[in-house]
Design a protein around this motif. Sequence first.
Motif, short mmCIF file in Angstrom:
data_model
loop_
_atom_site.label_atom_id
_atom_site.label_comp_id
_atom_site.label_asym_id
_atom_site.label_seq_id
_atom_site.Cartn_x
_atom_site.Cartn_y
_atom_site.Cartn_z
N ARG A 256 0.88 -1.17 0.00
CA ARG A 256 0.00 0.00 0.00
C ARG A 256 0.92 1.22 0.00
N LEU A 257 0.88 1.96 -1.09
CA LEU A 257 1.84 3.05 -1.26
C LEU A 257 1.37 4.35 -0.63
N GLY A 258 0.14 4.38 -0.19
CA GLY A 258 -0.39 5.59 0.43
C GLY A 258 -1.82 5.80 -0.02
N GLY A 259 -2.68 6.36 0.86
CA GLY A 259 -4.06 6.60 0.49
C GLY A 259 -4.74 5.31 0.06
N ASP A 260 -5.36 5.35 -1.14
CA ASP A 260 -6.02 4.15 -1.66
C ASP A 260 -5.24 3.58 -2.84
N GLU A 261 -3.92 3.82 -2.85
CA GLU A 261 -3.06 3.35 -3.94
C GLU A 261 -2.33 2.07 -3.52
N PHE A 262 -2.54 1.00 -4.27
CA PHE A 262 -1.93 -0.30 -3.98
C PHE A 262 -1.12 -0.76 -5.19
N LEU A 263 -0.17 -1.67 -4.93
CA LEU A 263 0.68 -2.18 -6.01
C LEU A 263 1.05 -3.63 -5.71
N LEU A 264 1.09 -4.44 -6.76
CA LEU A 264 1.41 -5.86 -6.65
C LEU A 264 2.48 -6.18 -7.68
N VAL A 265 3.59 -6.79 -7.26
CA VAL A 265 4.67 -7.17 -8.16
C VAL A 265 4.69 -8.69 -8.28
N LEU A 266 4.67 -9.17 -9.54
CA LEU A 266 4.56 -10.60 -9.82
C LEU A 266 5.74 -11.05 -10.69
N PRO A 267 6.84 -11.45 -10.09
CA PRO A 267 7.98 -11.96 -10.88
C PRO A 267 7.60 -13.23 -11.64
N GLY A 268 8.12 -13.37 -12.86
CA GLY A 268 7.86 -14.56 -13.65
C GLY A 268 6.46 -14.66 -14.20
N CYS A 269 5.72 -13.55 -14.18
CA CYS A 269 4.31 -13.56 -14.59
C CYS A 269 4.16 -12.93 -15.98
N GLN A 270 3.47 -13.61 -16.88
CA GLN A 270 3.25 -13.10 -18.22
C GLN A 270 1.92 -12.37 -18.31
N ARG A 271 1.67 -11.77 -19.48
CA ARG A 271 0.53 -10.87 -19.66
C ARG A 271 -0.81 -11.53 -19.28
N LEU A 272 -1.11 -12.70 -19.87
CA LEU A 272 -2.40 -13.33 -19.62
C LEU A 272 -2.55 -13.73 -18.15
N GLU A 273 -1.46 -14.19 -17.55
CA GLU A 273 -1.50 -14.55 -16.12
C GLU A 273 -1.79 -13.32 -15.26
N ALA A 274 -1.13 -12.20 -15.59
CA ALA A 274 -1.34 -10.97 -14.82
C ALA A 274 -2.78 -10.48 -14.97
N GLN A 275 -3.33 -10.58 -16.18
CA GLN A 275 -4.71 -10.17 -16.39
C GLN A 275 -5.67 -11.06 -15.61
N ASP A 276 -5.36 -12.34 -15.53
CA ASP A 276 -6.19 -13.27 -14.76
C ASP A 276 -6.15 -12.93 -13.27
N VAL A 277 -4.94 -12.63 -12.76
CA VAL A 277 -4.81 -12.24 -11.35
C VAL A 277 -5.61 -10.97 -11.08
N ALA A 278 -5.50 -9.99 -11.98
CA ALA A 278 -6.23 -8.73 -11.80
C ALA A 278 -7.74 -8.96 -11.79
N SER A 279 -8.21 -9.81 -12.69
CA SER A 279 -9.65 -10.11 -12.75
C SER A 279 -10.14 -10.79 -11.47
N ARG A 280 -9.34 -11.73 -10.96
CA ARG A 280 -9.73 -12.43 -9.73
C ARG A 280 -9.74 -11.49 -8.53
N ILE A 281 -8.78 -10.55 -8.48
CA ILE A 281 -8.76 -9.55 -7.40
C ILE A 281 -10.02 -8.70 -7.48
N GLN A 282 -10.35 -8.25 -8.69
CA GLN A 282 -11.53 -7.40 -8.87
C GLN A 282 -12.80 -8.15 -8.48
N GLN A 283 -12.92 -9.41 -8.89
CA GLN A 283 -14.10 -10.21 -8.56
C GLN A 283 -14.21 -10.45 -7.06
N SER A 284 -13.06 -10.70 -6.42
CA SER A 284 -13.07 -10.92 -4.97
C SER A 284 -13.53 -9.67 -4.24
N TYR A 285 -13.08 -8.51 -4.73
CA TYR A 285 -13.49 -7.27 -4.06
C TYR A 285 -14.97 -6.99 -4.29
#
Length: 337
Positions: A256-285
């Motif tokens: 959490r970088l401050g306020g409502d700004e968050f960041l996630l770093v995913l080593p070894g992660c490709q584009r489709l995998e990152a998009q899948d992670v983002a979608s799952r985070i959004q759905q969970s929220y």
Amino acid sequence: MSNARFDSRIKDLKQALMPLMQLVCKITGLETAFVTYIDPVLARQQVAVVVGTGEIGIVEGSEIDWQDSMCRLLFNDEHWQDNEIKQHYPLSAGAALGMNTFFAVPVQHQEKIIGTVCGASTREQYLSAEQHEQLQLIAEAVSWTLAQWQRLFKLQQRLQFTRQRLQLAYQDRDSLKALAERDPLTGLLNRRGFADFWQRCTEVDTDQKQIAVITLDFDNFKQLNDNFGHQAGDEALQALGAILQQHTRDYDFAARLGGDEFLLVLPGCQRLEAQDVASRIQQSYQASPFGDKHGISIGIAVTGQGANDDLLLLADKALYQAKNSGRGHIVCRTLRA
């Protein structure tokens, strides 16, 4: 490096930049020209040198959050100049300073953005394509000097980290270090902890160069606080922090970088995998108790070149575009060689 030696080296670099900024004023006819240094890790931008009449209050040595930077606004909108700042960006720091015309040309070193050459005026003034080409040449001339500036500041930061660790060695190191590098509300890394981990990512020499950065920001977070109270806002932040922890592997890290700004770093992660992670985070929220009150926008940046600071700038740009696209959007960009 002692503070006196550091100040002396910075003074020499300023003197090298000064004539180039005087040339910028002559080429453009603008009142003020300046060079900035960008630190994407700390999300800060510092004014290195200023030349001008003083009609616009740009102060040498001053710093601004990257979120509030005029350069960020132009870069993310994929422009290099604007001569109607007060109309196009009425709530910006530039408008508050009285700017009507502003330009920003990136300064690159080893194909990475490390700063900008900028100019501003209280007058509305259009700059030509020929002037743009001349300013790009000046930005190239600035590159080496600003790279030395960057090297000095990163060296100072490392020395400060070292001193802080030595101080912790005489105290309860583990507990104090955790407090210093963690956000107390969410338990995620804070800005300082993220900077430390990101530095390690950039220094690791590995065959695996694929990496993704995901940036997240609440939609209408101020309205959530205004309508339901700051307690509800804190609970929403905690909920997203917990969701990020659920979606991180052992070698990922979330901050959490401050306020409502968050960041996630995913080593070894490709584009489709990152998009899948983002979608799952959004759905969970969306499935959380706060999902019906507001959503989250997400920006993703991926590369096969390994961790570097340009990836953070690209992720920020992707988030900016996601938020401008409407509530709950995801935008993914790829950093190419």
